[in-house]
Design a protein around this motif. Structure first.
Motif, PDB file in Angstrom:
ATOM      1  N   GLY A 258     -12.910  10.554 -15.696  1.00 59.54           N
ATOM      2  CA  GLY A 258     -11.841  11.507 -15.986  1.00 59.54           C
ATOM      3  C   GLY A 258     -11.468  11.541 -17.450  1.00 59.54           C
ATOM      4  O   GLY A 258     -11.267  12.622 -18.027  1.00 59.54           O
ATOM      5  N   MET A 312      -4.174  14.811  -9.048  1.00 55.98           N
ATOM      6  CA  MET A 312      -3.516  14.075 -10.115  1.00 55.98           C
ATOM      7  C   MET A 312      -3.433  14.919 -11.384  1.00 55.98           C
ATOM      8  O   MET A 312      -4.229  15.827 -11.591  1.00 55.98           O
ATOM      9  CB  MET A 312      -4.267  12.777 -10.397  1.00 55.98           C
ATOM     10  CG  MET A 312      -4.299  11.850  -9.206  1.00 55.98           C
ATOM     11  SD  MET A 312      -4.807  10.194  -9.662  1.00 55.98           S
ATOM     12  CE  MET A 312      -4.176   9.296  -8.232  1.00 55.98           C
ATOM     13  N   SER A 313      -2.459  14.587 -12.199  1.00 59.56           N
ATOM     14  CA  SER A 313      -2.288  15.310 -13.451  1.00 59.56           C
ATOM     15  C   SER A 313      -3.435  14.987 -14.407  1.00 59.56           C
ATOM     16  O   SER A 313      -3.769  13.821 -14.628  1.00 59.56           O
ATOM     17  CB  SER A 313      -0.951  14.934 -14.088  1.00 59.56           C
ATOM     18  OG  SER A 313      -0.826  15.522 -15.361  1.00 59.56           O
ATOM     19  N   THR A 314      -4.019  16.027 -14.983  1.00 57.82           N
ATOM     20  CA  THR A 314      -5.110  15.848 -15.940  1.00 57.82           C
ATOM     21  C   THR A 314      -4.794  16.514 -17.282  1.00 57.82           C
ATOM     22  O   THR A 314      -5.698  16.851 -18.034  1.00 57.82           O
ATOM     23  CB  THR A 314      -6.420  16.429 -15.370  1.00 57.82           C
ATOM     24  OG1 THR A 314      -6.223  17.825 -15.053  1.00 57.82           O
ATOM     25  CG2 THR A 314      -6.847  15.696 -14.110  1.00 57.82           C
ATOM     26  N   ARG A 317      -4.947  12.197 -21.243  1.00 54.07           N
ATOM     27  CA  ARG A 317      -5.521  10.909 -20.847  1.00 54.07           C
ATOM     28  C   ARG A 317      -4.448   9.988 -20.278  1.00 54.07           C
ATOM     29  O   ARG A 317      -4.643   9.360 -19.222  1.00 54.07           O
ATOM     30  CB  ARG A 317      -6.188  10.265 -22.061  1.00 54.07           C
ATOM     31  CG  ARG A 317      -6.705   8.855 -21.832  1.00 54.07           C
ATOM     32  CD  ARG A 317      -7.190   8.248 -23.140  1.00 54.07           C
ATOM     33  NE  ARG A 317      -7.726   6.902 -22.928  1.00 54.07           N
ATOM     34  CZ  ARG A 317      -6.982   5.807 -22.889  1.00 54.07           C
ATOM     35  NH1 ARG A 317      -5.658   5.903 -23.046  1.00 54.07           N
ATOM     36  NH2 ARG A 317      -7.536   4.627 -22.697  1.00 54.07           N
ATOM     37  N   LEU A 320      -3.186  10.983 -16.731  1.00 55.13           N
ATOM     38  CA  LEU A 320      -4.150  10.668 -15.680  1.00 55.13           C
ATOM     39  C   LEU A 320      -4.155   9.172 -15.384  1.00 55.13           C
ATOM     40  O   LEU A 320      -4.107   8.755 -14.216  1.00 55.13           O
ATOM     41  CB  LEU A 320      -5.548  11.129 -16.094  1.00 55.13           C
ATOM     42  CG  LEU A 320      -6.683  10.722 -15.144  1.00 55.13           C
ATOM     43  CD1 LEU A 320      -6.463  11.309 -13.750  1.00 55.13           C
ATOM     44  CD2 LEU A 320      -8.031  11.150 -15.702  1.00 55.13           C
TER      45      LEU A 320
END
Length: 421
Positions: A258, A312-314, A317, A320
């Motif tokens: 991610g 999830m929040s992306t 960095r 996440l």
């Protein structure tokens, strides 16, 4: 907020003093009566001592609100004396998760300040609630304890370990220009055809050579390209992970993928199960037993509502990794097949999907997760985590399965020279 607590010593002192007084009066013993009166008087003076609020100013903060698991984290407690006279010593207690970090502050002279740095344990990944600070003041005999609460609760994010990966614009998952679609546009990278000019077209797209041949204005038309959308699905089913270390490796692998995608500014979706309550870590045997019961119940209840997933929040960095800090194995989590189907339905424009799971998932289940959940044209890569296993990558039809034994092995997955057996 203020709390006044009678300590165990204080209760004992009061009971003994009262017994001495009662027995002394009943038996006519002047000595016992004197002891009883002195004891109760001392208890009363200790109570009066606890009524007066301390004048200390207390605050605390985390040296860093985000750390990597195993790295050093520090809690800084600041105690100051704003008065014009010295202040007595006191104890400061700060809750850190389920633990209590305690320190003692000595006598402070007027206008003095004491900064105390305390270590915070970071052996386990997680979101740790820190605070509020409690100042404990006791009378000299320790009969009455007065507690005053300072500050608010803060959160310490203990991030999973990550590893720097090669850019996804090179190697196995390169996708420099995106995938062409059947949608036509007047401005893009993939040329499609020429057509006659209509009012409102951008004159910069006029193809002058064709215009000279036909005698009519001709403009270029393009196929609209689709930007690569990468999906990461993290399995949280307890029975597919043999140990806590295996699950931590899976979380770290998903986090590393991610973070690399965010750095490459790719469209990214990171999905986990959200239909069950979080399970406490370190209790895998009990979780696997409960998971088996839930799995058999799901097989018996074919008509039950589908499990939900959580995106999830992306956006960055840190966001996440903050959310991945709170991911745990979940009782009743859907299987990797169900999770993949739900994930694919939520992000229909996926071009590359990583399924991160444990070593207990068999090849048949992995193939089902690919064929049932994802349409043709989606590149699916299963990252199977098995600590200390030798890294190997194999093809199963259109499915790629990569087994990693360490986080470093993940670099081979995105490298240019990934060996496929």
């Amino acid at each position: 907020m203020n709390f006044r607590v009678v300590t165990s010593r204080g209760w004992g002192w009061a009971v003994v003093a009262l017994l001495c007084l009662v027995v002394g009066v009943a038996q006519g013993w002047i000595e016992l009566i004197g002891l009883g009166v002195a004891g109760l008087l001392t208890f009363g003076l200790a109570t009066l001592y606890a009524l007066f609020r301390h004048s200390h100013e207390v605050s605390f903060h985390l040296a860093h609100e985000r750390v990597v698991v195993g790295d050093e984290a520090q809690l800084v407690v600041t105690v100051s004396n704003p008065t014009g006279h010295s202040l007595a010593s006191l104890d400061v207690v700060v809750p850190v998760g389920e633990q209590q970090v305690e320190t003692q502050v000595g006598r402070l002279r007027k206008a003095a300040q004491d900064d105390i740095t305390l270590p915070v344990p970071t052996e386990h990944r997680g979101m740790v609630q820190v605070g509020p600070a409690r100042v404990i003041r006791q009378d000299p005999l320790g009969l009455i304890s007065r507690e005053v609460v300072h500050g608010d609760v803060r959160t310490l994010f203990i991030h999973p370990r990550t590893i720097g990966l090669l850019s996804m614009s090179t190697g196995f998952v390169r996708d420099l220009e995106g995938n062409p679609t059947r949608d036509l546009t007047d401005s893009d990278l993939s040329f499609h055809a020429l057509r006659e000019y209509v009012p409102g077209d951008d004159r910069r797209n006029i193809h002058w050579k064709s215009t000279a041949k036909t005698g009519q204005f001709m403009v270029r038309q393009f196929e609209q390209t689709r930007r690569s959308h990468l999906m990461i699905v993290l399995d949280t089913e307890p029975e597919v992970f043999a140990t806590d270390d295996e699950f931590e490796l899976a979380v770290s692998a998903a986090a590393s993928l991610g973070v690399r995608a965010i750095r490459d500014t790719r469209d990214l979706s990171v999905l986990v199960s959200a239909d069950a309550r979080p399970a406490s870590t370190g209790r895998l045997s009990a979780l696997r037993e409960a998971a088996r019961e839930l799995a058999s119940r799901r097989r018996a209840e074919r008509g039950s509502a589908p499990a939900r997933i959580r995106a999830m929040s992306t956006v960055s960095r840190d966001r996440l990794l903050d959310e991945l800090s709170g991911v745990h194995l979940q009782e009743g989590s859907p299987s990797i097949v169900e999770l993949s189907r739900l994930a694919s339905a939520q992000a229909a424009d996926v071009s590359i999907a990583f399924l991160v799971t444990g070593a207990a998932v068999d090849s048949k289940t992995l193939h089902s997760a690919h064929s049932v959940a994802f349409p043709a044209g989606v590149e699916v890569v299963v990252v199977s985590c098995a600590p200390e296993a030798s890294p190997v990558t194999r093809r199963m039809g259109r499915l790629t399965v990569a087994t990693i034994g360490r986080l470093d092995d993940l670099q081979q997955l995105l490298g240019k020279r990934m060996a496929v057996s």
